[in-house]
Enzyme design. Sequence first.
Site, mmCIF file in Angstrom:
data_model
loop_
_atom_site.group_PDB
_atom_site.id
_atom_site.type_symbol
_atom_site.label_atom_id
_atom_site.label_comp_id
_atom_site.label_asym_id
_atom_site.label_seq_id
_atom_site.Cartn_x
_atom_site.Cartn_y
_atom_site.Cartn_z
ATOM 1 N N ARG A 100 -17.962 48.530 115.755
ATOM 2 C CA ARG A 100 -16.762 49.086 116.370
ATOM 3 C C ARG A 100 -16.019 49.938 115.343
ATOM 4 O O ARG A 100 -15.876 49.543 114.165
ATOM 5 C CB ARG A 100 -15.887 47.985 116.948
ATOM 6 C CG ARG A 100 -15.145 47.154 115.928
ATOM 7 C CD ARG A 100 -14.470 45.968 116.587
ATOM 8 N NE ARG A 100 -13.384 45.452 115.765
ATOM 9 C CZ ARG A 100 -12.929 44.205 115.846
ATOM 10 N NH1 ARG A 100 -13.466 43.342 116.707
ATOM 11 N NH2 ARG A 100 -11.912 43.809 115.087
ATOM 12 N N TRP A 106 -29.727 52.074 111.330
ATOM 13 C CA TRP A 106 -29.046 52.557 112.535
ATOM 14 C C TRP A 106 -28.433 51.333 113.205
ATOM 15 O O TRP A 106 -29.153 50.387 113.559
ATOM 16 C CB TRP A 106 -30.028 53.230 113.492
ATOM 17 C CG TRP A 106 -30.649 54.508 112.997
ATOM 18 C CD1 TRP A 106 -30.558 55.041 111.754
ATOM 19 C CD2 TRP A 106 -31.447 55.410 113.770
ATOM 20 N NE1 TRP A 106 -31.245 56.220 111.687
ATOM 21 C CE2 TRP A 106 -31.804 56.484 112.911
ATOM 22 C CE3 TRP A 106 -31.890 55.431 115.079
ATOM 23 C CZ2 TRP A 106 -32.597 57.542 113.332
ATOM 24 C CZ3 TRP A 106 -32.676 56.488 115.512
ATOM 25 C CH2 TRP A 106 -33.020 57.545 114.645
ATOM 26 N N GLU A 143 -34.818 51.154 112.228
ATOM 27 C CA GLU A 143 -34.632 51.174 113.675
ATOM 28 C C GLU A 143 -35.312 52.383 114.313
ATOM 29 O O GLU A 143 -35.775 52.314 115.450
ATOM 30 C CB GLU A 143 -33.145 51.173 114.020
ATOM 31 C CG GLU A 143 -32.442 49.834 113.846
ATOM 32 C CD GLU A 143 -32.061 49.529 112.407
ATOM 33 O OE1 GLU A 143 -31.579 48.413 112.146
ATOM 34 O OE2 GLU A 143 -32.246 50.409 111.537
ATOM 35 N N GLU A 145 -12.834 41.720 122.367
ATOM 36 C CA GLU A 145 -14.263 41.567 122.092
ATOM 37 C C GLU A 145 -15.022 40.877 123.220
ATOM 38 O O GLU A 145 -14.461 40.498 124.238
ATOM 39 C CB GLU A 145 -14.467 40.798 120.777
ATOM 40 C CG GLU A 145 -14.533 41.688 119.539
ATOM 41 C CD GLU A 145 -15.825 42.498 119.465
ATOM 42 O OE1 GLU A 145 -16.676 42.378 120.378
ATOM 43 O OE2 GLU A 145 -15.995 43.259 118.490
ATOM 44 N N GLN A 181 -23.767 41.803 107.504
ATOM 45 C CA GLN A 181 -24.542 42.662 108.385
ATOM 46 C C GLN A 181 -25.172 43.795 107.578
ATOM 47 O O GLN A 181 -24.755 44.109 106.463
ATOM 48 C CB GLN A 181 -23.660 43.200 109.511
ATOM 49 C CG GLN A 181 -23.210 42.111 110.468
ATOM 50 C CD GLN A 181 -22.364 42.634 111.616
ATOM 51 O OE1 GLN A 181 -21.582 43.562 111.439
ATOM 52 N NE2 GLN A 181 -22.508 42.034 112.792
ATOM 53 N N HIS A 182 -26.191 44.424 108.160
ATOM 54 C CA HIS A 182 -26.964 45.402 107.402
ATOM 55 C C HIS A 182 -26.112 46.552 106.898
ATOM 56 O O HIS A 182 -26.230 46.971 105.750
ATOM 57 C CB HIS A 182 -28.129 45.907 108.253
ATOM 58 C CG HIS A 182 -29.141 44.848 108.556
ATOM 59 N ND1 HIS A 182 -30.156 45.015 109.473
ATOM 60 C CD2 HIS A 182 -29.295 43.588 108.064
ATOM 61 C CE1 HIS A 182 -30.883 43.919 109.535
ATOM 62 N NE2 HIS A 182 -30.378 43.039 108.693
#
Length: 487
Positions: free
Chosen positions: A171, A167, A230, A279, A188-189
């Site tokens: 963006r 989870w 998560e 950002e 990233q995961h």
Amino acid sequence: MKYYRDLRSFIAALDDLGDIMHVRREVDCDYEPAAITRRSCEIQSPAPLFEQVQGVAPGFRLFGAPASLSSLPAMPYARVAMSLGLPPASSGPEIIEALSAARSQPGIPPVRVESAAAPCQQNILRGEEASLDRFPIPFAHDKDGGRYANTWGTLIVKTPDGKWVNWSIARVMKVDGKRMTALIVPSQHIGQIWGEWVKKGEPMPYALVQGPAPAISCVSGIPIPAHADEADYTGTLAGEPVEVVKAVSLDLDVPATAEIVIEGHVSITRDCMEGPYGEYGGYLGEGSSAQPTFHVETITYRDDPIWPMSITGRPTDESHTLWAMGLAADALTYLREAKLPVKTAWIPEDSAVHWLLVVMPENWREQLPETSSETLAQRIGEVLFKTSSMVFIPTVYVVDEDFDPTNLREVAWVLATRVHPTGRRAVFEDQRVIRLPQCYEEREYVDGKGPKVVFDTLQSIRHRHASFAEGYPEAVRQRVLANWPDN
């Protein structure tokens, strides 16, 4: 502790505190809700709830600044604390301790409920009816590449073998009513899981969840170890299992009390242009990149749904509160696991997640005999810069505990008076660099490598402050306070 099981009860609790701004006039989804939200973040006003949005069915609402600084001076982190089930007056370090402590506790797995008991499936859209055009998806900034369909929602994916469910927040830009595209970073995961589906040659199932329980949004936006769920971690924070329901068209479980759930599959190639986007560093985005396409197949939603949004930019918004606290908690956890006696870690909101303060207790030298402050700074850098989350942090300051790290005025004083102009720093060359931190040169972004630094500001001798608290005898201070005018 009070765990809010859905977004609506959380908004009601904020309203009771006077931290909700009801915007009852009709607003134009082209920039207006985002501009109001951005200003609310910058002036620290109540969180805006937009009750009439032009161009969508009556009852659809937008909610801005869900975890920004609150409008209550005595409890600035109330939105984050309450999201996590903590008292609204919790301090930043107290929140970080709670996030770090939960990492070492057993997870509480979610519990599945039947569809009839899941508010998120009160309304179901399939096929051509499942269109993003039905929803109030805002433009966040005037230089963005499109409307951003996700800034505070949770993306749910899992590996092809089903052993790892992730989870996370990424963006996601709307392309049209049936397509979105998201920034998928390979390290990233979610990027790692997408890579497994690419290797298998099959599109990745996904669910994009808007407005789950606030704790879910928060946990989705902070780093926890790979292959940890998560959902289980959220259960630990909440002290009870998260209620989930099987998605309508996919083999994924989604939060049962969510406002909106978008279901579909992700392409196996980077076949759609995403960005630019303004950002957390505080600058409007420039350029775009090829990213996977998220195809929209099914949408479910509650009656009168609420779409939350985080409008990132100059401090302070959710990326400078919740995300910064999550990064600090991650750093604190790894430093303590390395047997370093750290009191706390803190990322000042106003640094736009570019500074990390590592706060050492007054007796750290007794706990680490024969360790100089220079050696300690080197060791801290060796621990931190091996972790994936510290890719976002270019500068670390090792500081004493004799000031309040959450008070920017005190932070500025300490750094100005204790950072040596030419030395007492550990420089780590050729560290991994990504484009989100704003302080590097173009060649470093292209190479993906650049320096990071740990400044040693620790005092060899504890100097008393020329302040009211430390510069006068106790009897004098008590007499001054007792006779201080009330007005």
